[in-house]
Scaffold this motif. Structure first.
Motif, PDB file in Angstrom:
ATOM      1  N   ILE A   1      -3.670   5.355  -2.090  1.00  0.00           N
ATOM      2  CA  ILE A   1      -4.581   4.479  -1.320  1.00  0.00           C
ATOM      3  C   ILE A   1      -3.433   3.929  -0.105  1.00  0.00           C
ATOM      4  O   ILE A   1      -2.341   3.948  -0.416  1.00  0.00           O
ATOM      5  CB  ILE A   1      -4.695   3.158  -2.117  1.00  0.00           C
ATOM      6  CG1 ILE A   1      -3.620   2.673  -2.689  1.00  0.00           C
ATOM      7  CG2 ILE A   1      -5.688   3.444  -3.419  1.00  0.00           C
ATOM      8  CD1 ILE A   1      -3.607   1.224  -3.545  1.00  0.00           C
ATOM      9  N   ILE A   2      -4.063   3.794   0.990  1.00  0.00           N
ATOM     10  CA  ILE A   2      -3.543   3.515   2.463  1.00  0.00           C
ATOM     11  C   ILE A   2      -3.915   2.431   3.018  1.00  0.00           C
ATOM     12  O   ILE A   2      -4.973   1.797   2.674  1.00  0.00           O
ATOM     13  CB  ILE A   2      -3.479   4.717   3.270  1.00  0.00           C
ATOM     14  CG1 ILE A   2      -4.980   5.203   3.611  1.00  0.00           C
ATOM     15  CG2 ILE A   2      -3.066   6.206   2.472  1.00  0.00           C
ATOM     16  CD1 ILE A   2      -5.038   6.025   4.724  1.00  0.00           C
ATOM     17  N   GLN A   3      -3.074   1.821   3.660  1.00  0.00           N
ATOM     18  CA  GLN A   3      -3.240   0.379   4.272  1.00  0.00           C
ATOM     19  C   GLN A   3      -2.699   0.445   5.693  1.00  0.00           C
ATOM     20  O   GLN A   3      -1.528   0.953   6.049  1.00  0.00           O
ATOM     21  CB  GLN A   3      -2.669  -0.453   3.706  1.00  0.00           C
ATOM     22  CG  GLN A   3      -2.788  -2.041   4.063  1.00  0.00           C
ATOM     23  CD  GLN A   3      -2.335  -3.142   3.509  1.00  0.00           C
ATOM     24  OE1 GLN A   3      -1.483  -2.869   2.653  1.00  0.00           O
ATOM     25  NE2 GLN A   3      -2.480  -4.415   3.929  1.00  0.00           N
TER      26      GLN A   3
ATOM     27  N   LEU B   1       0.428   4.053  -1.557  1.00  0.00           N
ATOM     28  CA  LEU B   1       0.776   4.224  -2.767  1.00  0.00           C
ATOM     29  C   LEU B   1       0.358   5.319  -3.283  1.00  0.00           C
ATOM     30  O   LEU B   1      -0.862   5.838  -3.137  1.00  0.00           O
ATOM     31  CB  LEU B   1       0.314   3.127  -3.576  1.00  0.00           C
ATOM     32  CG  LEU B   1       0.764   1.654  -3.791  1.00  0.00           C
ATOM     33  CD1 LEU B   1       0.182   0.786  -4.587  1.00  0.00           C
ATOM     34  CD2 LEU B   1       2.505   1.731  -3.859  1.00  0.00           C
ATOM     35  N   MET B   2       1.315   6.289  -4.140  1.00  0.00           N
ATOM     36  CA  MET B   2       0.800   7.462  -4.852  1.00  0.00           C
ATOM     37  C   MET B   2       0.468   7.213  -6.368  1.00  0.00           C
ATOM     38  O   MET B   2       1.440   6.907  -6.802  1.00  0.00           O
ATOM     39  CB  MET B   2       1.770   8.386  -4.365  1.00  0.00           C
ATOM     40  CG  MET B   2       1.645   9.141  -2.936  1.00  0.00           C
ATOM     41  SD  MET B   2      -0.077  10.124  -2.636  1.00  0.00           S
ATOM     42  CE  MET B   2      -0.167  11.108  -4.094  1.00  0.00           C
ATOM     43  N   PHE B   3      -0.536   7.603  -6.628  1.00  0.00           N
ATOM     44  CA  PHE B   3      -0.936   7.527  -8.151  1.00  0.00           C
ATOM     45  C   PHE B   3      -0.929   9.226  -8.581  1.00  0.00           C
ATOM     46  O   PHE B   3      -1.560   9.865  -8.084  1.00  0.00           O
ATOM     47  CB  PHE B   3      -2.201   7.189  -8.466  1.00  0.00           C
ATOM     48  CG  PHE B   3      -2.358   5.672  -8.208  1.00  0.00           C
ATOM     49  CD1 PHE B   3      -2.165   4.519  -9.491  1.00  0.00           C
ATOM     50  CD2 PHE B   3      -2.322   4.912  -6.932  1.00  0.00           C
ATOM     51  CE1 PHE B   3      -2.338   3.222  -9.161  1.00  0.00           C
ATOM     52  CE2 PHE B   3      -2.383   3.507  -6.655  1.00  0.00           C
ATOM     53  CZ  PHE B   3      -2.081   2.726  -7.687  1.00  0.00           C
TER      54      PHE B   3
ATOM     55  N   ALA C   1      -6.967  -0.317  -7.769  1.00  0.00           N
ATOM     56  CA  ALA C   1      -6.023  -0.841  -6.847  1.00  0.00           C
ATOM     57  C   ALA C   1      -6.702  -1.063  -5.327  1.00  0.00           C
ATOM     58  O   ALA C   1      -6.338  -1.989  -4.840  1.00  0.00           O
ATOM     59  CB  ALA C   1      -4.949   0.240  -6.740  1.00  0.00           C
ATOM     60  N   LEU C   2      -7.376   0.126  -4.871  1.00  0.00           N
ATOM     61  CA  LEU C   2      -7.933  -0.134  -3.794  1.00  0.00           C
ATOM     62  C   LEU C   2      -8.932  -1.275  -3.701  1.00  0.00           C
ATOM     63  O   LEU C   2      -8.955  -2.122  -2.853  1.00  0.00           O
ATOM     64  CB  LEU C   2      -8.666   1.221  -3.330  1.00  0.00           C
ATOM     65  CG  LEU C   2      -9.461   1.209  -1.888  1.00  0.00           C
ATOM     66  CD1 LEU C   2      -8.436   0.963  -0.833  1.00  0.00           C
ATOM     67  CD2 LEU C   2     -10.025   2.590  -1.652  1.00  0.00           C
ATOM     68  N   GLY C   3      -9.739  -1.476  -4.738  1.00  0.00           N
ATOM     69  CA  GLY C   3     -10.512  -2.668  -4.830  1.00  0.00           C
ATOM     70  C   GLY C   3      -9.929  -3.835  -4.724  1.00  0.00           C
ATOM     71  O   GLY C   3     -10.410  -4.941  -3.806  1.00  0.00           O
TER      72      GLY C   3
ATOM     73  N   VAL D   1       2.214  -4.841  -2.450  1.00  0.00           N
ATOM     74  CA  VAL D   1       3.722  -4.689  -3.029  1.00  0.00           C
ATOM     75  C   VAL D   1       3.287  -5.213  -4.439  1.00  0.00           C
ATOM     76  O   VAL D   1       4.091  -4.737  -5.358  1.00  0.00           O
ATOM     77  CB  VAL D   1       4.488  -5.655  -2.490  1.00  0.00           C
ATOM     78  CG1 VAL D   1       5.835  -5.966  -3.346  1.00  0.00           C
ATOM     79  CG2 VAL D   1       4.888  -5.236  -1.229  1.00  0.00           C
ATOM     80  N   ARG D   2       2.643  -6.287  -4.790  1.00  0.00           N
ATOM     81  CA  ARG D   2       2.352  -6.604  -6.174  1.00  0.00           C
ATOM     82  C   ARG D   2       1.622  -5.640  -6.944  1.00  0.00           C
ATOM     83  O   ARG D   2       1.873  -5.639  -7.995  1.00  0.00           O
ATOM     84  CB  ARG D   2       1.384  -8.019  -5.942  1.00  0.00           C
ATOM     85  CG  ARG D   2       0.818  -8.529  -7.400  1.00  0.00           C
ATOM     86  CD  ARG D   2       0.126  -9.875  -7.155  1.00  0.00           C
ATOM     87  NE  ARG D   2      -0.142 -10.170  -8.362  1.00  0.00           N
ATOM     88  CZ  ARG D   2      -1.085 -11.205  -8.566  1.00  0.00           C
ATOM     89  NH1 ARG D   2      -1.335 -12.025  -7.633  1.00  0.00           N
ATOM     90  NH2 ARG D   2      -1.305 -11.632 -10.230  1.00  0.00           N
ATOM     91  N   ILE D   3       0.534  -4.879  -6.108  1.00  0.00           N
ATOM     92  CA  ILE D   3      -0.152  -4.022  -7.064  1.00  0.00           C
ATOM     93  C   ILE D   3       0.802  -2.899  -7.353  1.00  0.00           C
ATOM     94  O   ILE D   3       0.784  -2.294  -8.694  1.00  0.00           O
ATOM     95  CB  ILE D   3      -1.404  -3.275  -6.020  1.00  0.00           C
ATOM     96  CG1 ILE D   3      -2.416  -4.225  -5.958  1.00  0.00           C
ATOM     97  CG2 ILE D   3      -2.000  -2.132  -6.913  1.00  0.00           C
ATOM     98  CD1 ILE D   3      -3.530  -4.176  -5.035  1.00  0.00           C
ATOM     99  N   ALA D   4       1.784  -2.522  -6.617  1.00  0.00           N
ATOM    100  CA  ALA D   4       2.791  -1.537  -6.902  1.00  0.00           C
ATOM    101  C   ALA D   4       3.844  -1.890  -8.205  1.00  0.00           C
ATOM    102  O   ALA D   4       3.901  -1.016  -8.961  1.00  0.00           O
ATOM    103  CB  ALA D   4       3.707  -1.213  -5.594  1.00  0.00           C
TER     104      ALA D   4
END
Length: 533
Positions: free
Chosen positions: A473-475, A192-194, A405-407, A416-419
């Motif tokens: 944040i990457i996964q 995700l890019m902020f 978001a990373l936390g 997906v939910r955080i996005a």
């Protein structure tokens, strides 16, 4: 083993590179003679390391980096390399190594040093040692034979000690295969890019916010010192027409430049054909010489009599006065003069410079008025202050949102939910090798190191990553199967590379542990903090 390599990827890669650099510095930049005396910075087993030695080592390191990077190496970059600390560490490492080599009777003999030098290709001619070449090369590097031979003895002694310490290091077939896998595996990630721009709309700074920002960041808006100068010019063209060119000079010039007059592959023209060009060129040369003479005469008179304006008026010379300017915005025609900014900065009010020159002629200047550097009042720069405050605050809020978001991801919530809650679109990369470019993300060192450490059991980096002027944040998503087709062909080379890496890391670890033990035992004492050097 493979999981361990991923976990410590940063150590594996960076320690190896750093270790190689340190070894180069110890062996090739260590030129201590023991003759320099100054304030003591450190003591290793009773042997003093003087401030002069640290300063010399620092100069060597700085010169090394300047040669490597040329003009692209800025003063700020040089400062970030922490070369003073590296210089001190290098000298301490040299002292520890030589002390340990002496304890183990591993010091290189005079014969070993002599044989090593005589076998060195750079000092040979036709395969045989050449004393003249040897002496010439030392003079070019500003070293005496005694200094060079002492440095080679340290190098050979250190190499003996290093070889002894590293002999116990071995590499198994499994480690080689894990290393091959580590180099060739491909992974897939989601991210995700902020973007700070997404937070600007909600920011409306108050007057107090702007006042505080200006107070804390005043130097960002500081107007540099401005100055105004007067100049007297002596253009070469003004004196060229007065030159009387002897025929002998014309003939001589033609003979010396005959080949330059010829067209490519053609015959040189006759003197008659090019005589006007020669007269013109000699007139320019003569004019520049006369201009230099007149400029020097005017300079010396004005320097003695302090009559800049009256001298110009009496001799019908035009005085050129500039508008106010800053040293980072030099006006024409001075912008191409070498070191002009420094020349102007060093001049006091009403003081004249030395005679300067450019392609057109000669001149000298006098500094007139100066305007001191200042920070404008808020009312005069409110719009710019508001813009920068908003950019800073948007960036801070963006980072905070990405960290949150990373936390949540680490606690088990879905990307997906955080996005969705942040009104962002999650993205997914294809398979790629860690360290290679990722579609949609700019490569940087922080990202590369984070990717090397991702795995099924460690799917998230330790922190958010600054990428593409924002925060990501990457996964970890998936790992591809490794193609082992060329493994056997590469196995031996990989084994040697891995062995070198492990041996180097083992030696550097030994060096750090020995240093720590000597500090604890009081055998290594640091007398001055590096920030005070």
């Amino acid at each position: 083993m493979l999981e361990l390599m991923r976990k410590h990827a940063k150590n594996w890669l960076m320690k190896f590179l750093l270790g190689m650099i340190i070894v180069v510095f110890i062996f090739y930049f260590g030129t201590r003679t023991g003759k320099e005396k100054s304030e003591t910075v450190a003591i290793v087993d009773g042997k003093e390391i003087a401030l002069a030695e640290v300063q010399k080592e620092y100069s060597n390191l700085a010169e090394f980096y300047r040669r490597q990077y040329g003009g692209s190496l800025t003063d700020e970059m040089l400062k970030g390399l922490e070369l003073k600390q590296n210089a001190l560490d290098s000298l301490i490492a040299q002292a520890i190594i030589m002390q340990k080599a002496g304890e183990l009777n591993l010091t290189a003999t005079d014969d070993e040093v002599r044989n090593f030098i005589m076998a060195y290709p750079a000092f040979q001619r036709d395969g045989t040692f050449n004393e003249k070449i040897y002496q010439q090369m030392l003079r070019l590097n500003r070293m005496t034979p005694e200094e060079f031979e002492a440095s080679q003895q340290r190098m050979l002694s250190a190499a003996k000690l290093e070889q002894l310490i590293q002999e116990a290091v071995k590499v198994s077939d499994q480690e080689v295969f894990d290393f091959f896998s580590f180099q060739n595996e491909q992974i897939k990630i989601s991210y995700l890019m902020f973007k700070p721009a997404d937070f600007k709309g909600a920011i409306s700074p108050s007057r107090k916010d702007l006042e505080t920002y200006l107070k804390e960041h005043g130097n960002e808006f500081r107007v540099p010192e401005q100055m105004q100068i007067k100049a007297l010019f002596f253009p070469g063209r003004d004196f060229a027409g007065k030159a009387d060119i002897p025929e002998s000079d014309i003939v001589d010039y033609y003979e010396r430049h005959r080949s330059e007059f010829a067209q490519k592959g053609g015959k040189a023209p006759s003197l008659k054909e090019v005589k006007p060009r020669i007269i013109n060129e000699l007139a320019k040369i003569s004019g520049m010489a006369a201009a230099a003479e007149q400029a020097k005469k005017a300079h010396d008179t004005i320097y003695q009599e302090e009559n800049f304006d009256s001298y110009a008026a009496q001799n019908n010379l035009k005085t050129v006065t500039t508008d106010f300017f800053t040293l980072n915005n030099i006006p024409q025609p001075f912008s191409k003069v070498s070191d002009f900014s420094k020349i102007v900065a060093d001049l006091k009010k009403d003081e004249i410079s030395k005679v300067l020159s450019d392609e057109e002629g000669y001149f000298f200047i006098k500094v007139g008025s100066r305007k001191s550097s200042y920070i404008p009042e808020l009312k005069d720069i409110e719009q710019e202050v508001a813009k920068r405050y908003t950019e800073m605050e948007a960036r801070n809020r963006c980072r905070k949102a990405a960290d949150a978001a990373l936390g949540r991801l680490k606690k088990g919530e879905s990307l997906v939910r955080i996005a969705q809650e942040n009104k962002l679109a999650p993205a997914e990369s294809g398979f790629f090798k860690p360290g290679a470019a990722i579609p949609g993300l700019d490569a940087n060192q922080q990202l590369s190191m984070a990717l090397y450490q991702l795995s099924e059991s460690n799917p998230f980096p330790d922190q958010t990553l600054e990428i593409n002027n924002g925060f990501a944040i990457i996964q970890f998503k998936e790992r591809s199967k490794i193609d082992t087709t060329d493994y056997e062909a590469k196995k031996e080379n990989l084994k040697q590379l891995l062995l070198m890496m492990k041996r180097n890391e083992y030696f550097m670890t030994w060096l750090e542990n020995t240093k720590a033990a000597m500090i604890k035992e009081g055998r290594l004492k640091i007398r001055k903090d590096i920030k005070d050097l």
